[in-house]
Scaffold this active site. Sequence first.
Site, PDB file in Angstrom:
ATOM      1  N   HIS A 137       0.099   0.272   3.219  1.00  0.00           N
ATOM      2  CA  HIS A 137      -0.888   1.187   2.655  1.00  0.00           C
ATOM      3  C   HIS A 137      -0.161   2.353   2.016  1.00  0.00           C
ATOM      4  O   HIS A 137       0.817   2.824   2.578  1.00  0.00           O
ATOM      5  CB  HIS A 137      -1.799   1.695   3.774  1.00  0.00           C
ATOM      6  CG  HIS A 137      -2.850   2.639   3.304  1.00  0.00           C
ATOM      7  ND1 HIS A 137      -3.982   2.216   2.651  1.00  0.00           N
ATOM      8  CD2 HIS A 137      -2.935   3.992   3.359  1.00  0.00           C
ATOM      9  CE1 HIS A 137      -4.729   3.266   2.345  1.00  0.00           C
ATOM     10  NE2 HIS A 137      -4.113   4.355   2.763  1.00  0.00           N
ATOM     11  N   LYS A 193       5.937  -9.687 -23.733  1.00  0.00           N
ATOM     12  CA  LYS A 193       5.840  -8.709 -22.632  1.00  0.00           C
ATOM     13  C   LYS A 193       6.433  -7.367 -23.049  1.00  0.00           C
ATOM     14  O   LYS A 193       5.974  -6.315 -22.586  1.00  0.00           O
ATOM     15  CB  LYS A 193       6.512  -9.234 -21.375  1.00  0.00           C
ATOM     16  CG  LYS A 193       5.577 -10.051 -20.497  1.00  0.00           C
ATOM     17  CD  LYS A 193       5.300 -11.390 -21.093  1.00  0.00           C
ATOM     18  CE  LYS A 193       3.910 -11.858 -21.233  1.00  0.00           C
ATOM     19  NZ  LYS A 193       3.754 -13.139 -21.895  1.00  0.00           N
TER      20      LYS A 193
HETATM   21  C1  LIG Z   1       2.598  13.606   2.937  1.00  0.00           C
HETATM   22  C2  LIG Z   1       2.371  12.334   3.679  1.00  0.00           C
HETATM   23  C3  LIG Z   1       2.420  11.131   3.003  1.00  0.00           C
HETATM   24  C4  LIG Z   1       2.204   9.941   3.692  1.00  0.00           C
HETATM   25  N1  LIG Z   1       2.248   8.775   2.992  1.00  0.00           N
HETATM   26  C5  LIG Z   1       2.032   7.606   3.656  1.00  0.00           C
HETATM   27  C6  LIG Z   1       2.026   6.382   2.960  1.00  0.00           C
HETATM   28  O1  LIG Z   1       2.219   6.325   1.749  1.00  0.00           O
HETATM   29  N2  LIG Z   1       1.810   5.241   3.648  1.00  0.00           N
HETATM   30  C7  LIG Z   1       1.593   5.257   5.005  1.00  0.00           C
HETATM   31  O2  LIG Z   1       1.406   4.217   5.587  1.00  0.00           O
HETATM   32  N3  LIG Z   1       1.575   6.409   5.683  1.00  0.00           N
HETATM   33  C8  LIG Z   1       1.789   7.581   5.047  1.00  0.00           C
HETATM   34  N4  LIG Z   1       1.759   8.741   5.753  1.00  0.00           N
HETATM   35  C9  LIG Z   1       1.501   8.691   7.205  1.00  0.00           C
HETATM   36  C10 LIG Z   1       0.011   8.516   7.477  1.00  0.00           C
HETATM   37  O3  LIG Z   1      -0.704   9.529   6.840  1.00  0.00           O
HETATM   38  C11 LIG Z   1      -0.256   8.499   8.962  1.00  0.00           C
HETATM   39  O4  LIG Z   1       0.538   7.513   9.566  1.00  0.00           O
HETATM   40  C12 LIG Z   1      -1.705   8.201   9.259  1.00  0.00           C
HETATM   41  O5  LIG Z   1      -2.547   9.146   8.682  1.00  0.00           O
HETATM   42  C13 LIG Z   1      -1.942   8.136  10.760  1.00  0.00           C
HETATM   43  O6  LIG Z   1      -3.265   7.866  11.000  1.00  0.00           O
HETATM   44  P1  LIG Z   1      -4.003   8.320  12.328  1.00  0.00           P
HETATM   45  O7  LIG Z   1      -5.374   7.785  12.206  1.00  0.00           O
HETATM   46  O8  LIG Z   1      -3.193   7.949  13.489  1.00  0.00           O
HETATM   47  O9  LIG Z   1      -4.012   9.904  12.308  1.00  0.00           O
HETATM   48  P2  LIG Z   1      -4.427  10.999  11.228  1.00  0.00           P
HETATM   49  O10 LIG Z   1      -4.509  10.434   9.870  1.00  0.00           O
HETATM   50  O11 LIG Z   1      -3.501  12.127  11.455  1.00  0.00           O
HETATM   51  O12 LIG Z   1      -5.908  11.390  11.629  1.00  0.00           O
HETATM   52  C14 LIG Z   1      -6.173  12.080  12.794  1.00  0.00           C
HETATM   53  C15 LIG Z   1      -7.510  12.738  12.626  1.00  0.00           C
HETATM   54  O13 LIG Z   1      -7.925  13.213  13.860  1.00  0.00           O
HETATM   55  C16 LIG Z   1      -8.516  14.489  13.705  1.00  0.00           C
HETATM   56  N5  LIG Z   1      -8.390  15.182  14.974  1.00  0.00           N
HETATM   57  C17 LIG Z   1      -7.255  15.527  15.634  1.00  0.00           C
HETATM   58  N6  LIG Z   1      -7.552  16.105  16.798  1.00  0.00           N
HETATM   59  C18 LIG Z   1      -8.890  16.146  16.875  1.00  0.00           C
HETATM   60  C19 LIG Z   1      -9.796  16.639  17.840  1.00  0.00           C
HETATM   61  N7  LIG Z   1      -9.348  17.184  18.979  1.00  0.00           N
HETATM   62  N8  LIG Z   1     -11.113  16.527  17.603  1.00  0.00           N
HETATM   63  C20 LIG Z   1     -11.565  15.958  16.465  1.00  0.00           C
HETATM   64  N9  LIG Z   1     -10.754  15.475  15.531  1.00  0.00           N
HETATM   65  C21 LIG Z   1      -9.432  15.574  15.736  1.00  0.00           C
HETATM   66  C22 LIG Z   1      -7.720  15.119  12.605  1.00  0.00           C
HETATM   67  O14 LIG Z   1      -8.447  16.149  11.982  1.00  0.00           O
HETATM   68  C23 LIG Z   1      -7.499  13.943  11.703  1.00  0.00           C
HETATM   69  O15 LIG Z   1      -8.520  13.812  10.761  1.00  0.00           O
HETATM   70  C24 LIG Z   1       1.958   9.950   5.072  1.00  0.00           C
HETATM   71  C25 LIG Z   1       1.914  11.164   5.760  1.00  0.00           C
HETATM   72  C26 LIG Z   1       2.103  12.333   5.075  1.00  0.00           C
HETATM   73  C27 LIG Z   1       2.046  13.605   5.831  1.00  0.00           C
HETATM   74  C1  LIG Z   2       3.580 -16.318 -27.476  1.00  0.00           C
HETATM   75  C2  LIG Z   2       3.901 -17.061 -26.233  1.00  0.00           C
HETATM   76  C3  LIG Z   2       3.884 -16.412 -25.025  1.00  0.00           C
HETATM   77  C4  LIG Z   2       4.179 -17.100 -23.869  1.00  0.00           C
HETATM   78  N1  LIG Z   2       4.165 -16.420 -22.687  1.00  0.00           N
HETATM   79  C5  LIG Z   2       4.471 -17.091 -21.553  1.00  0.00           C
HETATM   80  C6  LIG Z   2       4.497 -16.418 -20.308  1.00  0.00           C
HETATM   81  O1  LIG Z   2       4.261 -15.220 -20.230  1.00  0.00           O
HETATM   82  N2  LIG Z   2       4.799 -17.119 -19.194  1.00  0.00           N
HETATM   83  C7  LIG Z   2       5.075 -18.453 -19.249  1.00  0.00           C
HETATM   84  O2  LIG Z   2       5.347 -19.032 -18.211  1.00  0.00           O
HETATM   85  N3  LIG Z   2       5.064 -19.122 -20.409  1.00  0.00           N
HETATM   86  C8  LIG Z   2       4.770 -18.471 -21.552  1.00  0.00           C
HETATM   87  N4  LIG Z   2       4.773 -19.149 -22.724  1.00  0.00           N
HETATM   88  C9  LIG Z   2       5.094 -20.577 -22.705  1.00  0.00           C
HETATM   89  C10 LIG Z   2       6.607 -20.787 -22.592  1.00  0.00           C
HETATM   90  O3  LIG Z   2       7.243 -20.113 -23.649  1.00  0.00           O
HETATM   91  C11 LIG Z   2       6.928 -22.267 -22.617  1.00  0.00           C
HETATM   92  O4  LIG Z   2       6.230 -22.927 -21.606  1.00  0.00           O
HETATM   93  C12 LIG Z   2       8.418 -22.500 -22.396  1.00  0.00           C
HETATM   94  O5  LIG Z   2       9.175 -21.867 -23.384  1.00  0.00           O
HETATM   95  C13 LIG Z   2       8.718 -23.987 -22.380  1.00  0.00           C
HETATM   96  O6  LIG Z   2      10.067 -24.169 -22.161  1.00  0.00           O
HETATM   97  P1  LIG Z   2      10.841 -25.460 -22.693  1.00  0.00           P
HETATM   98  O7  LIG Z   2      12.238 -25.279 -22.217  1.00  0.00           O
HETATM   99  O8  LIG Z   2      10.112 -26.656 -22.284  1.00  0.00           O
HETATM  100  O9  LIG Z   2      10.774 -25.396 -24.278  1.00  0.00           O
HETATM  101  P2  LIG Z   2      11.065 -24.301 -25.353  1.00  0.00           P
HETATM  102  O10 LIG Z   2      11.115 -22.953 -24.766  1.00  0.00           O
HETATM  103  O11 LIG Z   2      10.111 -24.549 -26.422  1.00  0.00           O
HETATM  104  O12 LIG Z   2      12.542 -24.631 -25.829  1.00  0.00           O
HETATM  105  C14 LIG Z   2      12.839 -25.760 -26.554  1.00  0.00           C
HETATM  106  C15 LIG Z   2      14.140 -25.533 -27.266  1.00  0.00           C
HETATM  107  O13 LIG Z   2      14.584 -26.758 -27.805  1.00  0.00           O
HETATM  108  C16 LIG Z   2      15.111 -26.553 -29.089  1.00  0.00           C
HETATM  109  N5  LIG Z   2      15.000 -27.815 -29.800  1.00  0.00           N
HETATM  110  C17 LIG Z   2      13.879 -28.515 -30.087  1.00  0.00           C
HETATM  111  N6  LIG Z   2      14.192 -29.654 -30.710  1.00  0.00           N
HETATM  112  C18 LIG Z   2      15.544 -29.667 -30.828  1.00  0.00           C
HETATM  113  C19 LIG Z   2      16.442 -30.584 -31.390  1.00  0.00           C
HETATM  114  N7  LIG Z   2      16.029 -31.729 -31.913  1.00  0.00           N
HETATM  115  N8  LIG Z   2      17.761 -30.284 -31.334  1.00  0.00           N
HETATM  116  C20 LIG Z   2      18.194 -29.135 -30.781  1.00  0.00           C
HETATM  117  N9  LIG Z   2      17.380 -28.244 -30.231  1.00  0.00           N
HETATM  118  C21 LIG Z   2      16.062 -28.522 -30.264  1.00  0.00           C
HETATM  119  C22 LIG Z   2      14.230 -25.473 -29.665  1.00  0.00           C
HETATM  120  O14 LIG Z   2      14.877 -24.804 -30.726  1.00  0.00           O
HETATM  121  C23 LIG Z   2      14.020 -24.586 -28.441  1.00  0.00           C
HETATM  122  O15 LIG Z   2      15.024 -23.613 -28.371  1.00  0.00           O
HETATM  123  C24 LIG Z   2       4.486 -18.481 -23.917  1.00  0.00           C
HETATM  124  C25 LIG Z   2       4.510 -19.132 -25.127  1.00  0.00           C
HETATM  125  C26 LIG Z   2       4.224 -18.457 -26.281  1.00  0.00           C
HETATM  126  C27 LIG Z   2       4.263 -19.174 -27.559  1.00  0.00           C
END
Ligand SMILES: Cc1cc2nc3c(=O)[nH]c(=O)nc-3n(C[C@H](O)[C@H](O)[C@H](O)COP(=O)(O)OP(=O)(O)OC[C@H]3O[C@@H](n4cnc5c(N)ncnc54)[C@H](O)[C@@H]3O)c2cc1C
Ligand SMILES: Cc1cc2nc3c(=O)[nH]c(=O)nc-3n(C[C@H](O)[C@H](O)[C@H](O)COP(=O)(O)OP(=O)(O)OC[C@H]3O[C@@H](n4cnc5c(N)ncnc54)[C@H](O)[C@@H]3O)c2cc1C
Lengths: 458, 458, 51
Positions: A437, A50
Site C-alpha cells: 500500500h 512506445k
Molecule cells: C509520512 C509517512 C508515510 C508513510 N508511507 C507509507 C507507505 O507508503 N506505505 C505504507 O505501507 N505505510 C506507510 N506509512 C506507515 C503507515 O502510515 C502506518 O503503518 C499505518 O498508518 C499504521 O496503521 P494503524 O492502523 O496501525 O495506525 P494509524 O494509521 O496510526 O491509526 C491509528 C489511529 O488511531 C487513532 N487513535 C490513537 N489513539 C486513540 C485513542 N486513544 N482513541 C481514539 N483514537 C485513537 C489515531 O488518531 C489514528 O487515527 C507511512 C507513515 C508516515 C508517517
Molecule cells: C506498430 C506496431 C506496434 C507493435 N507493438 C507491439 C507491442 O507493443 N508488443 C508486442 O508484443 N508486439 C507488438 N507488435 C508486433 C511485433 O512487432 C511482432 O509480433 C514481432 O515483431 C514479430 O517478431 P518476428 O521476429 O516474428 O518478426 P519481425 O519482427 O517482423 O522480424 C522479421 C525480420 O525478418 C526480416 N526478413 C524477412 N524476410 C527476410 C528475408 N527473406 N531475408 C532476410 N531477412 C528477412 C525482416 O527484415 C525483419 O527484420 C507491434 C507491431 C507493429 C507493427
Amino acid sequence: MSKYDVIVLGSGPGGYVTAIRASQLGLKTAVVEKESLGGVCLNWGCIPTKALLKSAQVFEYLKHAEDYGLKVENADKDFTAVVKRSRGVAEGMSKGVQFLMKKNKIDVIEGYGKIKPGKKVDVDGKEYSADHIIIATGARSRELPSLPQDGETVIGYRKAMTLEKQPKKMIVVGSGAIGVEFASFYNSMGTEVTIVEYMPNVVPVEDEDVSKQFERSMKKAGITVMTNSSVEKVEKTENGVKATVKTKKGEEVLEADIVLSAVGIKTNIENIGLEDVGIVVDSDKIIVNDWYQTNIPGYYAIGDVTKGPALAHVASAEGITCVEKIAGMHVEAIDYSNIPGCTYATPEIASVGMTEKQAKEAGYELKVGKFPFSASGKASAAGTKDGFVKVIFDAKYGEWLGCHMIGAGVTDMIAEAVLGRKLETTGHEVLKTIHPHPTMSEAVMEAVADAYGEVIHL
Amino acid sequence: MSKYDVIVLGSGPGGYVTAIRASQLGLKTAVVEKESLGGVCLNWGCIPTKALLKSAQVFEYLKHAEDYGLKVENADKDFTAVVKRSRGVAEGMSKGVQFLMKKNKIDVIEGYGKIKPGKKVDVDGKEYSADHIIIATGARSRELPSLPQDGETVIGYRKAMTLEKQPKKMIVVGSGAIGVEFASFYNSMGTEVTIVEYMPNVVPVEDEDVSKQFERSMKKAGITVMTNSSVEKVEKTENGVKATVKTKKGEEVLEADIVLSAVGIKTNIENIGLEDVGIVVDSDKIIVNDWYQTNIPGYYAIGDVTKGPALAHVASAEGITCVEKIAGMHVEAIDYSNIPGCTYATPEIASVGMTEKQAKEAGYELKVGKFPFSASGKASAAGTKDGFVKVIFDAKYGEWLGCHMIGAGVTDMIAEAVLGRKLETTGHEVLKTIHPHPTMSEAVMEAVADAYGEVIHL
Amino acid sequence: NGNLFISPLIKSIAQQQHISYEELARIPGTGKDGRLRKSDLMQYIEEGRPY
Ligand SMILES: Cc1cc2nc3c(=O)[nH]c(=O)nc-3n(C[C@H](O)[C@H](O)[C@H](O)COP(=O)(O)OP(=O)(O)OC[C@H]3O[C@@H](n4cnc5c(N)ncnc54)[C@H](O)[C@@H]3O)c2cc1C
Ligand SMILES: Cc1cc2nc3c(=O)[nH]c(=O)nc-3n(C[C@H](O)[C@H](O)[C@H](O)COP(=O)(O)OP(=O)(O)OC[C@H]3O[C@@H](n4cnc5c(N)ncnc54)[C@H](O)[C@@H]3O)c2cc1C
C-alpha cells in the site's frame, strides 16, 4: 560454403532471441537479415511506438500541470523532435542487438535470404548450410483491397511513425492495439482523430467491459469513435482524402489529411523458398507443431510467420522453445492460453486468459470481481482514477480464468496474473498475498476480494 | 450502555479495514477515533506523501520536457498549491472511509478511547462494551533526545507535509522510506537537501546493491548524502538552524532553514488503559500471538502498535486475520517473511524477502541474478533507464528467497514476486512465464534468467 | 490427502530428497484445504520422514 548448427532467417524478436539462446546452448549460429537488426519490433513496432507514446504521456502532463499544483506557459510539442526521439530510441535498440550478436559470437549475414532444399540458405547468391534452419521472417502491414496504401494519403504503420508533418485530421481504420495506440498518440499531439472499427466494440479482442471503458476514455479524450463501420472507398482530394464510411445508419463521408490503415498483418512468406523446399502453409501461416518443426525435417518456423498471437514476446518464447528442443533439453510446450496482451494507449490495457464471454461460452460457472481505480488510494494520489481490474474465476475449483486491466501502468501489472495462472493459483492465494500500500496493484487483490464477496474498499 | 461484538480503537488502515471485515462477517462493530478517519496512512502518511511525490514527478517531466521532444516555458511549481492538492486528496480519502463505515453499518464513535477491564471502552466518559476489543491506535513520529521537535525548525512528518513556505535548505535526519521520500520531494521542488544517516548505507533495510544505486541516483539528483553520520545538536539561529553533525571524519556544522526528523516511530500506547486491563507490552509494542490476541482474553492488538513492520498493508492484513479468526474462520497466520516494502522516491524501491546478505547469513548457497533497466527496451523508450531488478534463489531447491527492485514503477511490479513466493514457485516457472513486451516487468524474467545463466538481453 | 497440489518448490525438494508422490500425499498439509507447504515438507524431513 559455411556450415552452421543453426541459421535463423530474420532478426526480429523471434530471430535474434532464438540466435542468442542457440548460441548459449553451444550451437554455431548465424542470422540472416535484409534490413536493420531487431525486426519490426525494434525498428517499426513495439519500441518506437512506445517512445512516441511516452512523449504523448509527458505532453499530457504538461497540459494538465495545473492539476498537480504546477505552472507552465506555452506548453507545446515539436512533432519533428518527437519523431526524431523515437527513431533515436529504435536505432539505439538495433545497435544493442548488433552488440548482442557479437557478444554471443553469432554471425550476422546481411542480405535477402531464401531457404533451399538440403538444409541450405541462399543469401543474395551465396550459399550457407545448417543442420537446423529457423524461419522468422515476420510480417508486414496488411492491405485491404478497398484501402490500398499509397504511402502518402493512405499509409501503414511504418509511415505513421515517421511522418514529416503532423496531420491535422486523421482517420484510423481498425481499433486493434496498433490502431488505438496511434489514435491515442496523434490525439495527444493535437490531431483530430476518427477511429473506424468494423466490429461492434473497439479493441475487439478484449473483454467487453474493457472495450466499453476504453471507448469512453477515448471519447472523453476527444477521439471520434465509429464502431460497426467500415471504410468503403477513399478518394484523393486536393488537400487530402475523402473517405466513404458505411455505418449502421448509412453512408458517411469523412474528410481528412491522411488515413492510417491498421487492419492487421500479412506474413512474409512469399519468395523465401517455401515452395522449393515443400513447406506447408495454411492461409498465409507456416504450419508447425509444438516444437515449431515444419513438415520438412530440419526446417522450423517461429514468430509472426506462424499461427498464434502476433506479439513480440510470443515470437521470442517460441524461438527459445524451438532451440532448447533442438539442443535436446527437456522443454514444456508453450501454453497459448496464458499469453498476456498489452495496449499502450491512454489508458493502457493489459489482459491474460479468457474474457467473461469466452469463459461463459466455455461452460464455466463464474465468480467475477471488479475493482475500479476510482476507489484506489494510489490512483487518487496520482490523479489516475480511470479504469479497473476485472478478474474471472471458475466458481467450482477457483481457477483464475482471466484477468483484464485498464488504467495507468497496467501493462506492468499483468505479469502477476500471468505468473499466478502459470502456478495454478486459486483466488484464495491472490487474496491472501499482501500487496503493498498504496499501489495500483492492490486493485488486483481487491478485485479478487470482490469476486469472493470480501472487497474492502467498495 | 451500547454493546457490540467488536469495538476497534483507532481508524487507521488497521482499524477501519478490521471494522469493515468484521461487519462483513456479521459482527456488530464500532470504531473509536479521536481525529480524522483513516489514521496516519490516509491523513498524514501513505496517501498525502504520494500525492506530493506525484506533483514532484510531474514537475520533473516539466523540467525535462525537451528530452521528449516537447517545449515549455517558465515551468514552475506553486508550493502552496502542491501542498493543497495533497491535503485535498487526503480529505477525499478520509471522506471515503466515512462512506465505507456508513455503508458497512459500522458505528463511528468520535472521541478519545480508553480500554477498561471487563471488555469495556470508555470514550470521553461514555462507556461501551464488546465481546472483542481490538487496539489499533498506531504510532507517531519518534523524537530523539538530541533532536527534540519544536514544530518550527525541527519538525516531524506531519509538519513536513503541510509547510506553508518552502524551505530553501533542509536537513533530513534518517534515510528510511519516509526520510528519503521527503528528501526526494523537496529536492524536486528546488530545496537544497542534505540527508544524514547513522548507518553506512541509505535505506538501510534494503539490499546493499539497491542502497548503493539509490545513493548514486540521489546524488545525481543533487541531494547531499552523509552516511555514518549523526546529528548531535541543533541550535536555532536567526534564520533557521545550525546542526552539528558527527561524521567519521569529525564534526561538521550545517546550516539550514529546517530539520526534518525522520528517525522512526513511537507507538501510541500511553494513556489508553493498557495498565488497567493488565495488557503486556515489550519495549513499546503490545505483545500478541499469531491471532493478535493479547495476554488478556477478549483484547487484541494490530497494526503499528504491535511488532512487525510498521506498514499500512501489514496493519490491514493483521486486522483481517484477527477478525476472521474471531468469526471462527479457518485462517492462516500471516507469513512475515513475505511482506513487500516500498519506497516511492525517485527512483522507486520495492522489495520482498531476504537481501543477499541475509540469505548468505542464513546459510543458503545462492543463485543471484540482476537485470539493469538500461538494457530494457521499455525503459529506453520511456527514458527511465535507472535501476535494476535483482533476484535471489536458493541454489539447492530453487526457492525464490528475495526480490529487490529499484527504478520507475517498481512499486507496482513487486506484487508478482510476492505472489510467486506465496505460491512457492522456483525460478524455472518465473523464467517460463511469458512477460509482455515491451514492459519494465520483463526485467524480472530476465533477472531470473541471469541467475540461471540464460539471460538474453545482457 | 488425495487431492494433492504440488507447488514447484515442493516438487523440487521432493525430487532431490527422493520423496515419491505417494509419500508426499501422506504428509499433513497446513495450507488452505490441506495444501502441502514447504514448511510442512521441511518439518517432515527434519523429523526423519515419519510417514
Ligand atoms: C509520512 C509517512 C508515510 C508513510 N508511507 C507509507 C507507505 O507508503 N506505505 C505504507 O505501507 N505505510 C506507510 N506509512 C506507515 C503507515 O502510515 C502506518 O503503518 C499505518 O498508518 C499504521 O496503521 P494503524 O492502523 O496501525 O495506525 P494509524 O494509521 O496510526 O491509526 C491509528 C489511529 O488511531 C487513532 N487513535 C490513537 N489513539 C486513540 C485513542 N486513544 N482513541 C481514539 N483514537 C485513537 C489515531 O488518531 C489514528 O487515527 C507511512 C507513515 C508516515 C508517517
Ligand atoms: C506498430 C506496431 C506496434 C507493435 N507493438 C507491439 C507491442 O507493443 N508488443 C508486442 O508484443 N508486439 C507488438 N507488435 C508486433 C511485433 O512487432 C511482432 O509480433 C514481432 O515483431 C514479430 O517478431 P518476428 O521476429 O516474428 O518478426 P519481425 O519482427 O517482423 O522480424 C522479421 C525480420 O525478418 C526480416 N526478413 C524477412 N524476410 C527476410 C528475408 N527473406 N531475408 C532476410 N531477412 C528477412 C525482416 O527484415 C525483419 O527484420 C507491434 C507491431 C507493429 C507493427
